[in-house]
Design an enzyme around this catalytic site. Sequence first.
Site, PDB file in Angstrom:
ATOM      1  N   GLU A  82       0.843  -1.197   0.000  1.00  0.00           N
ATOM      2  CA  GLU A  82       0.000   0.000   0.000  1.00  0.00           C
ATOM      3  C   GLU A  82       0.877   1.245   0.000  1.00  0.00           C
ATOM      4  OE1 GLU A  82      -1.557   1.593   3.753  1.00  0.00           O
ATOM      5  OE2 GLU A  82      -1.643  -0.479   4.428  1.00  0.00           O
ATOM      6  N   CYS A 116      -3.672  -2.959   4.302  1.00  0.00           N
ATOM      7  CA  CYS A 116      -2.816  -4.068   4.734  1.00  0.00           C
ATOM      8  C   CYS A 116      -3.236  -5.414   4.148  1.00  0.00           C
ATOM      9  CB  CYS A 116      -2.815  -4.145   6.254  1.00  0.00           C
ATOM     10  SG  CYS A 116      -2.433  -2.574   7.026  1.00  0.00           S
ATOM     11  N   HIS A 246      -3.482  -9.911  11.811  1.00  0.00           N
ATOM     12  CA  HIS A 246      -2.852  -8.679  11.334  1.00  0.00           C
ATOM     13  C   HIS A 246      -2.618  -7.823  12.573  1.00  0.00           C
ATOM     14  CE1 HIS A 246      -1.965  -4.924   9.549  1.00  0.00           C
ATOM     15  NE2 HIS A 246      -3.091  -4.373   9.940  1.00  0.00           N
TER      16      HIS A 246
HETATM   17  N1  ACO Z   1       0.165   3.270  30.544  1.00  0.00           N
HETATM   18  C1  ACO Z   1      -0.514   2.201  30.065  1.00  0.00           C
HETATM   19  N2  ACO Z   1      -1.513   2.304  29.151  1.00  0.00           N
HETATM   20  C2  ACO Z   1      -1.832   3.525  28.675  1.00  0.00           C
HETATM   21  C3  ACO Z   1      -1.165   4.684  29.141  1.00  0.00           C
HETATM   22  C4  ACO Z   1      -0.132   4.530  30.117  1.00  0.00           C
HETATM   23  N3  ACO Z   1       0.563   5.556  30.585  1.00  0.00           N
HETATM   24  N4  ACO Z   1      -1.708   5.745  28.501  1.00  0.00           N
HETATM   25  C5  ACO Z   1      -2.665   5.272  27.661  1.00  0.00           C
HETATM   26  N5  ACO Z   1      -2.731   3.925  27.772  1.00  0.00           N
HETATM   27  C6  ACO Z   1      -3.584   3.016  27.006  1.00  0.00           C
HETATM   28  C7  ACO Z   1      -5.016   3.435  26.814  1.00  0.00           C
HETATM   29  O1  ACO Z   1      -5.798   3.099  27.934  1.00  0.00           O
HETATM   30  C8  ACO Z   1      -5.378   2.631  25.567  1.00  0.00           C
HETATM   31  O2  ACO Z   1      -5.562   1.271  25.904  1.00  0.00           O
HETATM   32  P1  ACO Z   1      -7.022   0.595  25.854  1.00  0.00           P
HETATM   33  O3  ACO Z   1      -7.463   0.683  24.415  1.00  0.00           O
HETATM   34  O4  ACO Z   1      -6.828  -0.798  26.310  1.00  0.00           O
HETATM   35  O5  ACO Z   1      -7.859   1.419  26.744  1.00  0.00           O
HETATM   36  C9  ACO Z   1      -4.097   2.666  24.764  1.00  0.00           C
HETATM   37  O6  ACO Z   1      -3.070   3.013  25.679  1.00  0.00           O
HETATM   38  C10 ACO Z   1      -4.107   3.644  23.591  1.00  0.00           C
HETATM   39  O7  ACO Z   1      -4.387   4.922  24.059  1.00  0.00           O
HETATM   40  P2  ACO Z   1      -5.603   5.807  23.483  1.00  0.00           P
HETATM   41  O8  ACO Z   1      -5.559   7.115  24.168  1.00  0.00           O
HETATM   42  O9  ACO Z   1      -6.856   5.015  23.515  1.00  0.00           O
HETATM   43  O10 ACO Z   1      -5.333   5.939  21.942  1.00  0.00           O
HETATM   44  P3  ACO Z   1      -4.456   6.988  21.120  1.00  0.00           P
HETATM   45  O11 ACO Z   1      -5.216   8.230  20.932  1.00  0.00           O
HETATM   46  O12 ACO Z   1      -3.088   7.082  21.670  1.00  0.00           O
HETATM   47  O13 ACO Z   1      -4.350   6.243  19.697  1.00  0.00           O
HETATM   48  C11 ACO Z   1      -4.436   4.484  18.114  1.00  0.00           C
HETATM   49  C12 ACO Z   1      -4.110   4.862  19.548  1.00  0.00           C
HETATM   50  C13 ACO Z   1      -5.882   4.816  17.818  1.00  0.00           C
HETATM   51  C14 ACO Z   1      -4.204   3.010  17.954  1.00  0.00           C
HETATM   52  C15 ACO Z   1      -3.484   5.295  17.188  1.00  0.00           C
HETATM   53  O14 ACO Z   1      -2.176   4.926  17.455  1.00  0.00           O
HETATM   54  C16 ACO Z   1      -3.773   5.092  15.706  1.00  0.00           C
HETATM   55  O15 ACO Z   1      -4.623   5.741  15.148  1.00  0.00           O
HETATM   56  N6  ACO Z   1      -3.010   4.163  15.017  1.00  0.00           N
HETATM   57  C17 ACO Z   1      -3.195   3.898  13.583  1.00  0.00           C
HETATM   58  C18 ACO Z   1      -4.489   3.193  13.266  1.00  0.00           C
HETATM   59  C19 ACO Z   1      -4.426   1.706  13.444  1.00  0.00           C
HETATM   60  O16 ACO Z   1      -3.363   1.111  13.535  1.00  0.00           O
HETATM   61  N7  ACO Z   1      -5.610   1.042  13.457  1.00  0.00           N
HETATM   62  C20 ACO Z   1      -5.686  -0.387  13.558  1.00  0.00           C
HETATM   63  C21 ACO Z   1      -6.392  -1.084  12.425  1.00  0.00           C
HETATM   64  S1  ACO Z   1      -6.092  -0.362  10.860  1.00  0.00           S
HETATM   65  C22 ACO Z   1      -4.436  -0.592  10.418  1.00  0.00           C
HETATM   66  O17 ACO Z   1      -3.897  -1.651  10.500  1.00  0.00           O
HETATM   67  C23 ACO Z   1      -3.665   0.584   9.966  1.00  0.00           C
END
Ligand code: ACO
Length: 448
Positions: A82, A116, A246
């Site tokens: 991709e 992906c 994945h």
């Molecule tokens: N210690 C431990 N855990 C923590 C801490 C900390 N200090 N701070 C946050 N967390 C946890 C949160 O509770 C959350 O876990 P949970 O989901 O079990 O509650 C996790 O860390 C992530 O934090 P969030 O605030 O929910 O998310 P964030 O805004 O940081 O974004 C995301 C995470 C959405 C995955 C982002 O990285 C993203 O958009 N990634 C790309 C998209 C992606 O990969 N999607 C997956 C399918 S599509 C694909 O493959 C591309």
Amino acid sequence: AKNVGILAMDIYFPPTCVQQEALEVHDGASKGKYTIGLGQDCMAFCSEVEDVISMSLTVVTSLLEKYGIDPKQIGRLEVGSETVIDKSKSIKTFLMQIFEERGNTDIEGVDSSNACYGGTAALFNCVNWVESSSWDGRYGLVVCTDSAVYAEGPARPTGGAAAIAMLVGPDAPIAFENKLRGSYMSHAYDFYKPNLASEYPVVDGKLSQTCYLMALDSCYKLLCSKYEKLEGKQFSIADADYFVFHSPYNKLVQKSFARLVFNDVMRNASSVDEAGKQKLEPFSSLSGDESYQNRDLEKASQQVAKPLYDAKVQPSTLLPKQVGNMYTASLYAAFISVLHNKHSELSGKRVVMFSYGSGLTATMFSLQLHDGQHPFSLSNIATVMDVAGKLKARHEFPPEKFVEILKLMEHRYGGKDFVTSKDCSLLPPGTHYLTEVDSMYRRFYSKK
Ligand code: ACO
């Protein structure tokens, strides 16, 4: 052709990487957010001399050499990616350099792309070709290659980079169970790349998680019902030895497997004990939509799933945690982790694979493993890939340097008329690298 599947594999990932712990500090994220919250340890990235073409040249050359395959024996070459470098010219045509110089220009196949999922589409094409009346007896070759980079912000730590090559043919140690497949495809704007001037995607992180889990549920239900029709008995998690997902980041894999456990409880399948069932039954009245958002269900199902996760999923998590999201290569890097960790005890085992590409396309499919015969044996595949050696030989970069390289790449993306540093000092011998993009946008590579 019988037992068509994967005969041989190889993986390449850049030796340049950044520790997630260091990135947390650099980004001002709370401690543990990337390592525990996302479940990631380290992230590989392409330096300015590497890209999806150089990585795929490297991995294809390496596979052919290490398994003693004459380039003339390849009859079909399919690429999943991709990462857009050219809107017309396929990555496959760059790889033809390897085959042309040995006199083989008779090779079908081009690139497949949908986030992906492209690698899975490419793999299915090759397997179908070997099983079809147009098969000419030669091997198929599948390449998954991506560099996953995100704009500054919460998605940036979910990048990664790698290329994987897979040789496809009959009598394979990694054979497809073609009847056990379920797909889910629909229209969604969860992650997409509409801005052709940027390498970065537009991403709705929360939506992408829900889309992923919905697709997973749907594929699992289909796979279960196909198995039940075929075998006359219920399918459950107990009927597969490993589940490989994945893996954009490990936390989503934990949630995904917990979701399958919840599915089994709702279907009253035998994989979950009484205590587990009691913990999850209170959630049986939730609607589908509610169940994706319910935090208590998420926690309870992860808890119930833990022992099964450790046995059936944990062995697949090594490379995705160490290298990051490799997009099309991510699922197959997770599978390679199982080979690396368990190669001597995999004969007769069933592996269920879940492929997801945003936008969205998803398939769950099943593989049956056999020891196989040299050089196409599970133990030789594990030896050739040398996952431990490759991980050990990496060079950690400070986050500042990683960010600096991404800035340079932003500047160069879609550009012409530049030469790279040609600095290949960190690359292992045999690695291809980018030297120049000329005034006609033509790309030039050398081999170390
Ligand atoms: N210690 C431990 N855990 C923590 C801490 C900390 N200090 N701070 C946050 N967390 C946890 C949160 O509770 C959350 O876990 P949970 O989901 O079990 O509650 C996790 O860390 C992530 O934090 P969030 O605030 O929910 O998310 P964030 O805004 O940081 O974004 C995301 C995470 C959405 C995955 C982002 O990285 C993203 O958009 N990634 C790309 C998209 C992606 O990969 N999607 C997956 C399918 S599509 C694909 O493959 C591309």
